[in-house]
Design a protein around this motif. Structure first.
Motif, PDB file in Angstrom:
ATOM      1  N   ALA A 124      15.552  18.922  -1.470  1.00 15.79           N
ATOM      2  CA  ALA A 124      16.961  19.275  -1.298  1.00 15.79           C
ATOM      3  C   ALA A 124      17.166  20.045   0.009  1.00 15.79           C
ATOM      4  N   GLN A 125      16.111  20.695   0.518  1.00 18.91           N
ATOM      5  CA  GLN A 125      16.228  21.517   1.723  1.00 18.91           C
ATOM      6  C   GLN A 125      15.925  20.764   3.018  1.00 18.91           C
ATOM      7  N   PHE A 126      15.069  19.757   2.973  1.00 19.43           N
ATOM      8  CA  PHE A 126      14.658  19.078   4.210  1.00 19.43           C
ATOM      9  C   PHE A 126      14.081  17.694   3.930  1.00 19.43           C
ATOM     10  N   ARG A 127      13.937  16.943   5.044  1.00 25.77           N
ATOM     11  CA  ARG A 127      13.171  15.701   5.061  1.00 25.77           C
ATOM     12  C   ARG A 127      12.157  15.844   6.184  1.00 25.77           C
ATOM     13  N   ARG A 128      10.898  15.592   5.853  1.00 27.68           N
ATOM     14  CA  ARG A 128       9.835  15.789   6.836  1.00 27.68           C
ATOM     15  C   ARG A 128       8.982  14.533   6.922  1.00 27.68           C
ATOM     16  N   ARG A 129       8.641  14.146   8.156  1.00 29.07           N
ATOM     17  CA  ARG A 129       7.741  13.007   8.381  1.00 29.07           C
ATOM     18  C   ARG A 129       6.493  13.573   9.042  1.00 29.07           C
ATOM     19  N   GLU A 130       5.333  13.241   8.447  1.00 29.64           N
ATOM     20  CA  GLU A 130       4.049  13.688   8.982  1.00 29.64           C
ATOM     21  C   GLU A 130       3.304  12.464   9.499  1.00 29.64           C
ATOM     22  N   TYR A 131       2.823  12.546  10.736  1.00 35.07           N
ATOM     23  CA  TYR A 131       2.139  11.420  11.363  1.00 35.07           C
ATOM     24  C   TYR A 131       0.627  11.645  11.354  1.00 35.07           C
ATOM     25  N   PRO A 132      -0.146  10.562  11.396  1.00 34.56           N
ATOM     26  CA  PRO A 132      -1.615  10.701  11.359  1.00 34.56           C
ATOM     27  C   PRO A 132      -2.190  11.563  12.486  1.00 34.56           C
ATOM     28  N   ASP A 133      -1.494  11.628  13.632  1.00 35.71           N
ATOM     29  CA  ASP A 133      -2.013  12.432  14.748  1.00 35.71           C
ATOM     30  C   ASP A 133      -1.724  13.918  14.589  1.00 35.71           C
ATOM     31  N   GLY A 134      -1.053  14.314  13.499  1.00 43.70           N
ATOM     32  CA  GLY A 134      -0.753  15.722  13.255  1.00 43.70           C
ATOM     33  C   GLY A 134       0.683  16.109  13.598  1.00 43.70           C
ATOM     34  N   THR A 135       1.424  15.226  14.219  1.00 44.25           N
ATOM     35  CA  THR A 135       2.826  15.506  14.543  1.00 44.25           C
ATOM     36  C   THR A 135       3.635  15.609  13.253  1.00 44.25           C
ATOM     37  N   GLY A 150       0.796  -1.223   0.000  1.00 39.85           N
ATOM     38  CA  GLY A 150       0.000   0.000   0.000  1.00 39.85           C
ATOM     39  C   GLY A 150       0.830   1.276   0.000  1.00 39.85           C
ATOM     40  N   THR A 151       2.135   1.165   0.176  1.00 44.83           N
ATOM     41  CA  THR A 151       3.012   2.338   0.143  1.00 44.83           C
ATOM     42  C   THR A 151       3.066   2.896  -1.280  1.00 44.83           C
ATOM     43  N   VAL A 152       3.030   4.219  -1.388  1.00 42.54           N
ATOM     44  CA  VAL A 152       3.115   4.887  -2.688  1.00 42.54           C
ATOM     45  C   VAL A 152       4.270   5.886  -2.628  1.00 42.54           C
ATOM     46  N   VAL A 153       5.146   5.848  -3.637  1.00 40.66           N
ATOM     47  CA  VAL A 153       6.261   6.791  -3.738  1.00 40.66           C
ATOM     48  C   VAL A 153       6.064   7.606  -5.012  1.00 40.66           C
ATOM     49  N   LYS A 154       6.089   8.930  -4.863  1.00 37.12           N
ATOM     50  CA  LYS A 154       5.955   9.833  -6.001  1.00 37.12           C
ATOM     51  C   LYS A 154       7.215  10.679  -6.074  1.00 37.12           C
ATOM     52  N   VAL A 155       7.821  10.731  -7.263  1.00 36.39           N
ATOM     53  CA  VAL A 155       9.038  11.519  -7.450  1.00 36.39           C
ATOM     54  C   VAL A 155       8.783  12.548  -8.554  1.00 36.39           C
ATOM     55  N   GLU A 156       8.930  13.810  -8.181  1.00 34.86           N
ATOM     56  CA  GLU A 156       8.743  14.908  -9.139  1.00 34.86           C
ATOM     57  C   GLU A 156       9.955  14.989 -10.058  1.00 34.86           C
ATOM     58  N   LYS A 157       9.793  15.692 -11.158  1.00 36.11           N
ATOM     59  CA  LYS A 157      10.878  15.874 -12.125  1.00 36.11           C
ATOM     60  C   LYS A 157      12.101  16.518 -11.463  1.00 36.11           C
ATOM     61  N   ASN A 158      11.878  17.404 -10.484  1.00 35.83           N
ATOM     62  CA  ASN A 158      12.984  18.106  -9.811  1.00 35.83           C
ATOM     63  C   ASN A 158      13.655  17.259  -8.728  1.00 35.83           C
ATOM     64  N   GLY A 159      13.155  16.021  -8.516  1.00 33.71           N
ATOM     65  CA  GLY A 159      13.766  15.130  -7.532  1.00 33.71           C
ATOM     66  C   GLY A 159      13.044  15.086  -6.195  1.00 33.71           C
ATOM     67  N   ASP A 160      12.120  16.020  -5.944  1.00 31.08           N
ATOM     68  CA  ASP A 160      11.354  15.968  -4.695  1.00 31.08           C
ATOM     69  C   ASP A 160      10.592  14.657  -4.634  1.00 31.08           C
ATOM     70  N   LYS A 161      10.561  14.070  -3.432  1.00 29.60           N
ATOM     71  CA  LYS A 161       9.933  12.759  -3.278  1.00 29.60           C
ATOM     72  C   LYS A 161       8.900  12.798  -2.156  1.00 29.60           C
ATOM     73  N   ILE A 162       7.749  12.182  -2.417  1.00 27.48           N
ATOM     74  CA  ILE A 162       6.714  12.037  -1.394  1.00 27.48           C
ATOM     75  C   ILE A 162       6.453  10.542  -1.235  1.00 27.48           C
ATOM     76  N   VAL A 163       6.547  10.081   0.015  1.00 26.09           N
ATOM     77  CA  VAL A 163       6.285   8.677   0.322  1.00 26.09           C
ATOM     78  C   VAL A 163       5.077   8.633   1.243  1.00 26.09           C
ATOM     79  N   VAL A 164       4.020   7.949   0.799  1.00 21.54           N
ATOM     80  CA  VAL A 164       2.826   7.796   1.619  1.00 21.54           C
ATOM     81  C   VAL A 164       2.770   6.331   2.042  1.00 21.54           C
ATOM     82  N   PHE A 165       2.875   6.098   3.354  1.00 18.94           N
ATOM     83  CA  PHE A 165       2.898   4.739   3.878  1.00 18.94           C
ATOM     84  C   PHE A 165       1.487   4.247   4.154  1.00 18.94           C
ATOM     85  N   SER A 166       1.323   2.948   4.183  1.00 13.09           N
ATOM     86  CA  SER A 166      -0.004   2.362   4.401  1.00 13.09           C
ATOM     87  C   SER A 166      -0.521   2.640   5.811  1.00 13.09           C
ATOM     88  N   ASN A 167       0.366   2.985   6.759  1.00 13.83           N
ATOM     89  CA  ASN A 167      -0.073   3.288   8.120  1.00 13.83           C
ATOM     90  C   ASN A 167      -0.512   4.742   8.287  1.00 13.83           C
TER      91      ASN A 167
END
Length: 178
Positions: free
Chosen positions: A135-146, A110-127
């Motif tokens: 290039a500037q950061f890595r961010r993890r967003e949790y279901p509880d809003g954290t 159920g995990t989905v990985v999307k990679v933009e032409k510029n290299g930005d990546k979004i990973v949506v996990f099944s949980n």
């Protein structure tokens, strides 16, 4: 070359190198069996099916330009006329490569990985968690809003669902926690 006309109307042409060409009685289907084991079939609906014996791979070309390759490990690739490619791997992972450079990968869990032409990546996990890599950061967003972010300079920031904010500098020293 030797040409035979069979009683059912089929024609078989045998060439010196061992290649055989069979034409159906209605002339709508042709099968060419090459001396190296490859087989090419031209179907009544204009599909062309080519089997590569050495690679055990089938390449089907459709009249609309779609090409489908089937490999012996059960990997299937579809090449669309617009430049889009879809690859289905043996584990059922599906990768889509679009002509504009965008890529999507769908994993069996159920995990989905999307990679933009510029290299930005979004990973949506099944949980329900989501990661964003730029290039500037890595961010993890949790279901509880954290939301936890690590910047390219090493600085870290955590914003919790409770409203608490914690910032650490490059050496992991807490500079803000409220």
């Amino acid at each position: 070359k030797v040409e035979e006309v069979l009683t059912d109307g089929r024609r078989i042409i045998t060439f010196r190198n061992g290649t055989k060409k069979e034409i159906s009685a209605d002339k709508r289907m042709t099968t060419i069996s090459f001396f190296n084991g490859d087989v090419k079939k031209i179907m009544p609906d204009q599909r062309v099916i080519y089997y590569y014996a050495d690679a055990q791979t089938t390449h089907t070309t459709y009249p609309d330009g779609l090409e489908v390759l089937q490999f012996p490990n059960n990997q299937i690739e579809k090449h669309y006329p617009d430049g889009t490619q879809e690859i289905v791997f043996p584990d059922n992972t599906v990768k889509c490569l679009y002509s504009d450079g965008f890529k999507e990968t769908f994993f069996p869990d159920g995990t989905v990985v999307k990679v933009e032409k510029n290299g930005d990546k979004i990973v949506v996990f099944s949980n329900g968690q989501k990661e964003v890599h730029t290039a500037q950061f890595r961010r993890r967003e949790y279901p509880d809003g954290t939301v936890k972010t690590v910047f390219c300079n090493g600085r870290q920031q955590a914003k919790y669902s409770t409203g608490r904010v914690r910032i650490k500098d490059e050496e992991s020293n807490i500079i803000l926690d409220k």
